[in-house]
Design a protein around this motif. Structure first.
Motif, PDB file in Angstrom:
ATOM      1  N   ILE A 236       0.751  -1.409   0.090  1.00 23.60           N
ATOM      2  CA  ILE A 236       0.119   0.021  -0.086  1.00 23.60           C
ATOM      3  C   ILE A 236       0.777   1.276  -0.002  1.00 23.60           C
ATOM      4  O   ILE A 236       0.749   2.235  -0.485  1.00 23.60           O
ATOM      5  N   GLU A 237       1.869   1.307   0.775  1.00 23.56           N
ATOM      6  CA  GLU A 237       2.799   2.344   0.752  1.00 23.56           C
ATOM      7  C   GLU A 237       3.421   2.576  -0.720  1.00 23.56           C
ATOM      8  O   GLU A 237       3.796   3.550  -1.129  1.00 23.56           O
ATOM      9  N   PHE A 238       4.043   1.271  -1.416  1.00 22.60           N
ATOM     10  CA  PHE A 238       4.423   1.532  -2.515  1.00 22.60           C
ATOM     11  C   PHE A 238       3.418   2.145  -3.579  1.00 22.60           C
ATOM     12  O   PHE A 238       4.152   3.133  -4.437  1.00 22.60           O
ATOM     13  N   LYS A 239       2.385   1.779  -3.493  1.00 26.17           N
ATOM     14  CA  LYS A 239       1.328   2.313  -4.439  1.00 26.17           C
ATOM     15  C   LYS A 239       1.104   3.726  -3.980  1.00 26.17           C
ATOM     16  O   LYS A 239       0.933   4.489  -5.063  1.00 26.17           O
ATOM     17  N   LYS A 240       1.090   4.136  -3.048  1.00 25.61           N
ATOM     18  CA  LYS A 240       1.110   5.658  -2.732  1.00 25.61           C
ATOM     19  C   LYS A 240       2.380   6.307  -3.261  1.00 25.61           C
ATOM     20  O   LYS A 240       2.281   7.462  -3.765  1.00 25.61           O
ATOM     21  N   PHE A 241       3.494   5.806  -3.090  1.00 22.83           N
ATOM     22  CA  PHE A 241       4.710   6.370  -3.798  1.00 22.83           C
ATOM     23  C   PHE A 241       4.515   6.313  -5.499  1.00 22.83           C
ATOM     24  O   PHE A 241       5.008   7.268  -5.685  1.00 22.83           O
ATOM     25  N   LEU A 242       3.904   5.338  -5.806  1.00 16.58           N
ATOM     26  CA  LEU A 242       3.721   5.472  -7.375  1.00 16.58           C
ATOM     27  C   LEU A 242       3.003   6.582  -7.706  1.00 16.58           C
ATOM     28  O   LEU A 242       2.986   7.421  -8.705  1.00 16.58           O
ATOM     29  N   ALA A 243       1.789   6.784  -6.827  1.00  8.96           N
ATOM     30  CA  ALA A 243       0.915   8.165  -7.028  1.00  8.96           C
ATOM     31  C   ALA A 243       1.892   9.280  -6.892  1.00  8.96           C
ATOM     32  O   ALA A 243       1.247  10.463  -7.622  1.00  8.96           O
TER      33      ALA A 243
END
Length: 361
Positions: A236-243
């Protein structure tokens, strides 16, 4: 035509083989190598003056060693004894030091020291030390290595290095990874400042105040870094970083992301996000090949210049320090320049594998 006064040089097969071997000792015995080349050239029928021109030596030098070989053979090319203290360590003892160092270990240790080997072989410690230095032996040192077992290793190396050396047009290439579990550490006693003759002194023990995880994306073209700090490092943190990257990179550019094979990078939620953002293209490095990701080099600078000797009483203080360091970096970014091609890397790895296999260890 040979010189009328120059003695003819005739070599046996054994003499020629020895001269060829000596002629290749360009560093350890350069004088002997030059003399051997003079004799070999003379044996090929060259005149003394032609030998001198070919080897770029003085005619007198070529004449002297040609005549010396005719008179004394191979022994005539060797240096004459010089005044001074005679050798105290025989060739057999040198060989014993080398073979014992390379092929055995003491009963009470993993490797020899100069003292233990000297006691074992009946030599002085200084003699062992001199031999080790002469042959580049350092038993106290140990390097680490790891070879990737990724079945797609070659394809992935070509893919990632191709991005570095020939990035696509109208696209941004980002090297992405997370530096997890960064500890906020505070020393248990004040740090004493550096003084003339005395380095900075810090207590060996410390107090832990929590951890933080940093996601970073290094732009290989500009050297700028997009960073994001989180309490954890899940998908979930990685997806936020992609955003975050999606917001930072202008919409007209494609985004090529170099990253490792961590499971958090391949979850269904991440795949769905990537499907919804088709300008993002992921390029995975081979397993056990973090050296191929340029952001690791940047993490190294962060560690040595800020984290290793930093003190932080809280995670909030740690995060503020990291953000400030990233801002300072981006004020004067320095891109890392990749120079080796994929073929050069693969050839180097192949040579290393051949060397370790031939060593029989």
């Amino acid at each position: 035509m040979p010189d009328p006064v120059a003695p003819a040089v005739v070599l046996s097969d054994e003499q020629r083989a020895q001269l060829v071997a000596w002629s290749r000792r360009a560093t350890s015995a350069n004088g002997l190598a030059v003399r051997s080349r003079i004799v070999l050239a003379a044996a090929d029928g060259l005149s003394t003056s032609a030998v001198a021109r070919k080897l770029d030596v003085h005619v007198a030098t070529a004449r002297r060693w040609r005549a010396r070989f005719v008179e004394q053979g191979l022994d005539g090319l060797l240096d004459e004894p010089r005044p001074g203290r005679p050798r105290t360590v025989r060739d057999e003892q040198v060989e014993a030091v080398i073979t014992t160092t390379l092929e055995t270990a003491p009963k009470d240790a993993t490797h020899w020291s100069t003292r233990s080997l000297a006691a074992e072989l009946g030599l002085s410690q200084s003699a062992v030390s001199r031999i080790w230095r002469a042959f580049g032996l350092q038993p106290h040192r140990q390097d680490s290595w790891k070879l990737s077992k990724d079945p797609l290793f070659i394809d992935k190396v070509h893919d990632v290095v191709g991005l570095y050396l020939n990035p696509p047009e109208a696209a941004v290439v980002l090297c992405v990874d997370e530096k997890s579990q960064i500890q906020a550490l505070d020393r248990t006693a004040p740090i004493f400042p550096m003084m003339p003759g005395t380095p900075v002194r810090a207590s060996h023990d410390y107090k832990r105040a929590g951890t933080s995880s940093l996601y970073a994306a290094l732009d290989i073209a500009t050297g700028t870094v997009i960073g994001s700090l989180h309490a954890r490092h899940r998908a979930i943190e990685f997806k936020k970083f992609l955003a975050t990257i999606d917001r930072e990179v202008p919409a007209e550019y494609d985004v090529h992301v170099v990253l490792d094979n961590a499971s958090t990078h391949k979850t269904p939620a991440v795949k769905r996000w990537l499907t919804a953002h088709p300008r993002f293209v992921l390029h995975f490095t081979p397993t056990s090949s973090s050296w191929l990701n340029l952001v690791e080099r940047w993490f190294g600078e962060l560690t040595t210049k800020k984290l290793r000797r930093g003190t932080h009483r809280s995670v909030r203080e740690l995060n503020a320090d990291i953000r400030a360091w990233i801002n300072t970096w981006n004020d004067n970014p320095r891109p890392y320049v990749w120079t080796k091609t994929a073929d050069q890397i693969l050839e180097s790895i192949a040579r290393y594998c051949t060397r370790i296999n031939d060593s029989r260890h």
